[in-house]
Design a protein around this motif. Structure first.
Motif, mmCIF file in Angstrom:
data_model
loop_
_atom_site.group_PDB
_atom_site.id
_atom_site.type_symbol
_atom_site.label_atom_id
_atom_site.label_comp_id
_atom_site.label_asym_id
_atom_site.label_seq_id
_atom_site.Cartn_x
_atom_site.Cartn_y
_atom_site.Cartn_z
ATOM 1 N N ASN A 80 0.811 -1.221 0.000
ATOM 2 C CA ASN A 80 0.000 0.000 0.000
ATOM 3 C C ASN A 80 0.843 1.269 0.000
ATOM 4 O OD1 ASN A 80 -2.504 -1.437 0.160
ATOM 5 N ND2 ASN A 80 -2.082 -1.801 2.338
ATOM 6 N N GLY A 81 2.143 1.101 -0.117
ATOM 7 C CA GLY A 81 3.026 2.257 -0.150
ATOM 8 C C GLY A 81 3.386 2.805 1.210
ATOM 9 N N ASN A 82 3.124 2.028 2.270
ATOM 10 C CA ASN A 82 3.469 2.460 3.623
ATOM 11 C C ASN A 82 4.886 2.016 3.974
ATOM 12 O OD1 ASN A 82 0.770 3.449 4.206
ATOM 13 N ND2 ASN A 82 0.163 1.287 4.322
ATOM 14 N N GLU A 83 5.596 2.878 4.705
ATOM 15 C CA GLU A 83 6.928 2.522 5.175
ATOM 16 C C GLU A 83 6.815 1.658 6.427
ATOM 17 O OE1 GLU A 83 9.257 5.992 5.837
ATOM 18 O OE2 GLU A 83 9.262 6.609 3.733
ATOM 19 N N ILE A 84 7.430 0.476 6.382
ATOM 20 C CA ILE A 84 7.435 -0.438 7.517
ATOM 21 C C ILE A 84 8.852 -0.511 8.069
ATOM 22 C CG2 ILE A 84 6.884 -2.743 8.348
ATOM 23 C CD1 ILE A 84 4.484 -1.182 7.233
ATOM 24 N N THR A 85 9.043 0.006 9.281
ATOM 25 C CA THR A 85 10.362 0.002 9.914
ATOM 26 C C THR A 85 10.585 -1.328 10.616
ATOM 27 O OG1 THR A 85 10.325 2.394 10.242
ATOM 28 C CG2 THR A 85 11.835 1.131 11.626
ATOM 29 N N THR A 86 11.634 -2.034 10.238
ATOM 30 C CA THR A 86 11.903 -3.356 10.809
ATOM 31 C C THR A 86 13.060 -3.354 11.799
ATOM 32 O OG1 THR A 86 13.320 -3.938 8.922
ATOM 33 C CG2 THR A 86 10.986 -4.542 8.786
ATOM 34 N N HIS A 87 13.868 -2.301 11.779
ATOM 35 C CA HIS A 87 14.989 -2.253 12.717
ATOM 36 C C HIS A 87 15.407 -0.806 12.928
ATOM 37 C CE1 HIS A 87 18.252 -3.464 15.129
ATOM 38 N NE2 HIS A 87 19.185 -3.676 14.210
ATOM 39 N N ILE A 88 15.664 -0.456 14.182
ATOM 40 C CA ILE A 88 16.249 0.832 14.541
ATOM 41 C C ILE A 88 17.464 0.530 15.399
ATOM 42 C CG2 ILE A 88 15.926 3.036 15.740
ATOM 43 C CD1 ILE A 88 12.898 2.664 15.315
ATOM 44 N N ASN A 89 18.585 1.108 15.040
ATOM 45 C CA ASN A 89 19.799 0.798 15.785
ATOM 46 C C ASN A 89 20.343 2.017 16.501
ATOM 47 O OD1 ASN A 89 21.492 -1.514 16.345
ATOM 48 N ND2 ASN A 89 23.145 -0.374 15.386
ATOM 49 N N CYS A 90 20.662 1.836 17.786
ATOM 50 C CA CYS A 90 21.304 2.875 18.581
ATOM 51 C C CYS A 90 22.814 2.627 18.578
ATOM 52 C CB CYS A 90 20.802 2.838 20.017
ATOM 53 S SG CYS A 90 19.007 2.883 20.183
ATOM 54 N N PRO A 91 23.603 3.681 18.635
ATOM 55 C CA PRO A 91 25.052 3.459 18.689
ATOM 56 C C PRO A 91 25.454 2.875 20.033
ATOM 57 C CG PRO A 91 24.507 5.780 19.003
ATOM 58 C CD PRO A 91 23.232 5.085 18.648
ATOM 59 N N PRO A 92 26.565 2.136 20.116
ATOM 60 C CA PRO A 92 27.367 1.688 18.977
ATOM 61 C C PRO A 92 26.831 0.362 18.439
ATOM 62 C CG PRO A 92 28.425 1.008 20.990
ATOM 63 C CD PRO A 92 27.174 1.738 21.404
ATOM 64 N N GLY A 93 27.324 -0.069 17.291
ATOM 65 C CA GLY A 93 26.914 -1.352 16.736
ATOM 66 C C GLY A 93 27.003 -1.336 15.223
ATOM 67 N N PHE A 94 26.838 -2.503 14.629
ATOM 68 C CA PHE A 94 26.903 -2.643 13.177
ATOM 69 C C PHE A 94 25.503 -2.640 12.588
ATOM 70 C CE2 PHE A 94 31.001 -4.217 14.510
ATOM 71 C CZ PHE A 94 31.851 -3.737 13.530
ATOM 72 N N PHE A 95 25.401 -2.189 11.335
ATOM 73 C CA PHE A 95 24.086 -2.035 10.722
ATOM 74 C C PHE A 95 24.187 -2.160 9.211
ATOM 75 C CE2 PHE A 95 20.078 -0.040 9.589
ATOM 76 C CZ PHE A 95 19.254 -0.339 10.658
ATOM 77 N N THR A 96 23.247 -2.914 8.655
ATOM 78 C CA THR A 96 23.043 -2.990 7.212
ATOM 79 C C THR A 96 21.850 -3.906 6.990
ATOM 80 O OG1 THR A 96 24.124 -3.344 5.069
ATOM 81 C CG2 THR A 96 24.537 -4.996 6.758
#
Length: 207
Positions: A80-96
């Protein structure tokens, strides 16, 4: 917006940024001086302003990022064109978009800087090269991958066993500063609820 135009490198303390990564690594692993120099060589310091998408859906992720400062989110667009956030990362740490980065496959997720971010990034080719030359880095990389798997398993369990209010309270307990930096709509999506539902929960807790 062109990603390259969003990068600003002025005033970046390169030594300080690498030091934070090395301190993170050294908490559990010992690197030789040569390995330290390799980490400093292969991890590229970059800074981005907020609301910049640094990895786009429909492409193979270019980099694995270490967050020195700032907040990143992983999201996709539903039917439907909605953004679905699956992960939010706080520092420190790795992300991709981790599984797609490792397998070098096309990801359906975007990586966005929620706030201004200072990051260290490395390509898959350079990560593989670093791992081949450093046993300590190989062990550390395996631990990062294992941590990613455990995190996703715990998140799936929490989404299925905790109610909305419990999920919000646990997020505040684990990351009390997140509410000050990340917009409420992203947090709501990450917790599997609508923004208005989260607003009601917050009012209830405050009252």
């Amino acid at each position: 917006m062109n990603i390259l135009l969003a990068i600003f490198v002025a005033d970046i303390n390169l030594t300080s940024m690498h030091d934070k990564l090395l301190q993170y690594i050294h908490s559990n692993y010992h690197f030789s001086q040569k390995e330290i120099e390799m980490v400093q060589h292969y991890f590229e310091p970059v800074s981005f302003s907020k609301n910049i998408v640094i990895e786009e859906a429909g492409k193979v992720p270019n980099y694995l990022y270490y967050i020195v400062s700032g907040y990143l989110r992983l999201f996709y667009m539903d039917e439907n064109g909605n953004e679905i956030t699956t992960h939010i990362n706080c520092p420190p740490g790795f992300f991709t978009s981790y599984s797609h980065f490792i397998s070098e496959t096309v990801s359906d997720h975007n990586v966005e800087c929620v706030t201004a971010c200072e990051l260290l990034r490395i390509t898959k080719e350079n990560l593989d090269h670093l791992v081949k030359q450093s046993h300590a880095m190989k062990d550390f990389s395996i631990s990062v991958f294992q941590h990613s798997i455990a995190y996703n398993e715990n998140r799936s369990r929490e989404l299925s066993t905790l109610n909305a209010e419990q999920r919000y309270l646990k997020l505040l307990k684990d990351y009390p500063e997140i509410i000050q930096h990340v917009p409420i709509q992203y947090i709501a999506s990450f917790l599997g609820m609508k923004p208005e539902s989260l607003s009601r929960i917050r009012r209830k807790i405050i009252n």
